[in-house]
Design an enzyme around this catalytic site. Structure first.
Site, PDB file in Angstrom:
ATOM      1  N   GLY A   1     -19.843  21.099  81.719  1.00 48.65           N
ATOM      2  CA  GLY A   1     -19.274  22.368  81.269  1.00 48.65           C
ATOM      3  C   GLY A   1     -17.768  22.397  81.108  1.00 48.65           C
TER       4      GLY A   1
ATOM      5  CG  ASP B   1     -25.537  24.589  79.399  1.00 52.87           C
ATOM      6  OD1 ASP B   1     -24.751  24.643  80.361  1.00 52.87           O
ATOM      7  OD2 ASP B   1     -26.741  24.293  79.522  1.00 52.87           O
TER       8      ASP B   1
ATOM      9  CD  GLU C   1     -17.262  23.143  88.233  1.00 53.04           C
ATOM     10  OE1 GLU C   1     -17.360  23.113  86.989  1.00 53.04           O
ATOM     11  OE2 GLU C   1     -18.245  23.123  88.977  1.00 53.04           O
TER      12      GLU C   1
ATOM     13  CE  LYS D   1     -21.561  34.021  86.231  1.00 55.28           C
ATOM     14  NZ  LYS D   1     -22.953  33.566  86.148  1.00 55.28           N
TER      15      LYS D   1
ATOM     16  CG  ASP E   1     -22.883  31.438  89.583  1.00 62.18           C
ATOM     17  OD1 ASP E   1     -23.149  32.224  90.496  1.00 62.18           O
ATOM     18  OD2 ASP E   1     -23.443  31.497  88.474  1.00 62.18           O
TER      19      ASP E   1
HETATM   20  P1  XMP Z   1     -22.195  26.886  91.500  1.00 70.00           P
HETATM   21  O1  XMP Z   1     -23.262  27.901  91.791  1.00 70.00           O
HETATM   22  O2  XMP Z   1     -22.483  25.559  92.096  1.00 70.00           O
HETATM   23  O3  XMP Z   1     -22.312  26.746  89.938  1.00 70.00           O
HETATM   24  O4  XMP Z   1     -20.809  27.410  91.817  1.00 70.00           O
HETATM   25  C1  XMP Z   1     -21.456  25.975  89.233  1.00 70.00           C
HETATM   26  C2  XMP Z   1     -22.140  25.474  87.995  1.00 70.00           C
HETATM   27  O5  XMP Z   1     -23.261  26.286  87.578  1.00 70.00           O
HETATM   28  C3  XMP Z   1     -23.256  26.473  86.180  1.00 70.00           C
HETATM   29  N1  XMP Z   1     -23.138  27.926  85.895  1.00 70.00           N
HETATM   30  C4  XMP Z   1     -23.184  28.500  84.683  1.00 70.00           C
HETATM   31  N2  XMP Z   1     -23.346  27.979  83.461  1.00 70.00           N
HETATM   32  N3  XMP Z   1     -23.196  30.139  82.516  1.00 70.00           N
HETATM   33  C5  XMP Z   1     -23.352  28.817  82.380  1.00 70.00           C
HETATM   34  O6  XMP Z   1     -23.477  28.367  81.241  1.00 70.00           O
HETATM   35  C6  XMP Z   1     -23.040  30.752  83.705  1.00 70.00           C
HETATM   36  O7  XMP Z   1     -22.888  31.975  83.755  1.00 70.00           O
HETATM   37  C7  XMP Z   1     -23.031  29.880  84.853  1.00 70.00           C
HETATM   38  N4  XMP Z   1     -22.897  30.112  86.173  1.00 70.00           N
HETATM   39  C8  XMP Z   1     -22.972  28.889  86.777  1.00 70.00           C
HETATM   40  C9  XMP Z   1     -22.082  25.699  85.665  1.00 70.00           C
HETATM   41  O8  XMP Z   1     -22.546  24.466  85.202  1.00 70.00           O
HETATM   42  C10 XMP Z   1     -21.183  25.494  86.839  1.00 70.00           C
HETATM   43  O9  XMP Z   1     -20.454  24.290  86.773  1.00 70.00           O
HETATM   44 MG    MG Z   2     -20.632  22.992  85.087  1.00 69.05          MG
END
Ligand code: XMP
Ligand code: MG
Length: 179
Positions: free
Chosen positions: A48, A162, A102, A134, A106
């Protein structure tokens, strides 16, 4: 800007190309200042973050390196799940100043699990820069040092992000349309 459709879902415009680029330019100015003389290693988390990394790195004017790793998370039986390194580091990071890049933070799971592995390699410092934060979704403690844009807990695509592999090739960022 019109809405876009990816597979079965509709997404509405959320962050314009101009807004994204302005925030990245501000981040670059800050990093150029904070890392002057430190020869930082920008460590980009695939997939990403590739566009964010490219646009940011073009505006880094100090001596700096960039490298890439790919982390994948698997939902196991435990509630935390596992994060595995699908493509690992190919350079020695001992005594280096690292800035993780990053696209979005999330739940924080990915970085929360990876940071101790990185710490084992004895870098001089590790900081985290994210394009999108987020905040309300955070479940695993991670300290974010540089955050470009805070967003609500809604799914977004575009600019590297994506939906089922698609939608990364949009210059703007779109939010999942509520029914
Ligand atoms: P975490 O939960 O580990 O997530 O902090 C990080 C990764 O999750 C993906 N991610 C998303 N991808 N739209 C996306 O296209 C979103 O809203 C989203 N939220 C999390 C992303 O790959 C990120 O690196
Ligand atoms: Mg990612």
């Amino acid at each position: 800007m019109p809405s876009i459709k990816i597979l079965d879902k509709e997404f509405v415009p959320y962050l314009s190309e101009q807004t994204i680029q302005e925030k990245i330019a501000e981040l670059a100015i800050q990093l150029n200042k904070d890392y002057e003389g430190k020869k930082p290693l920008f460590l980009s988390i695939l997939n990403g973050s590739f566009l964010f990394t490219a646009d940011l790195f073009k505006q880094i004017t100090i001596e700096a390196e960039v490298s890439f790793i790919k982390l994948a998370s698997y939902k196991g039986t435990s509630s935390t799940g596992n994060v595995i390194t699908a493509i690992g580091l190919d350079i020695n990071v001992k005594d280096r100043h690292i800035v993780i890049l990053e696209d979005i933070i999330d739940t924080g799971k990915t970085l929360h699990h990876y940071l101790p592995q990185l710490a084992n390699m004895q870098p001089a410092s590790v900081k985290i820069a994210v394009l999108l934060n987020k905040k309300e979704a955070l479940q695993f403690p991670v300290d974010i040092d540089y955050s470009c844009i805070d967003i609500p807990n809604k799914f977004v695509v575009g600019y590297g992000l994506d939906y089922d592999g698609l939608g990364r090739n949009n210059k703007a960022i779109y939010q999942l349309k509520e029914d």
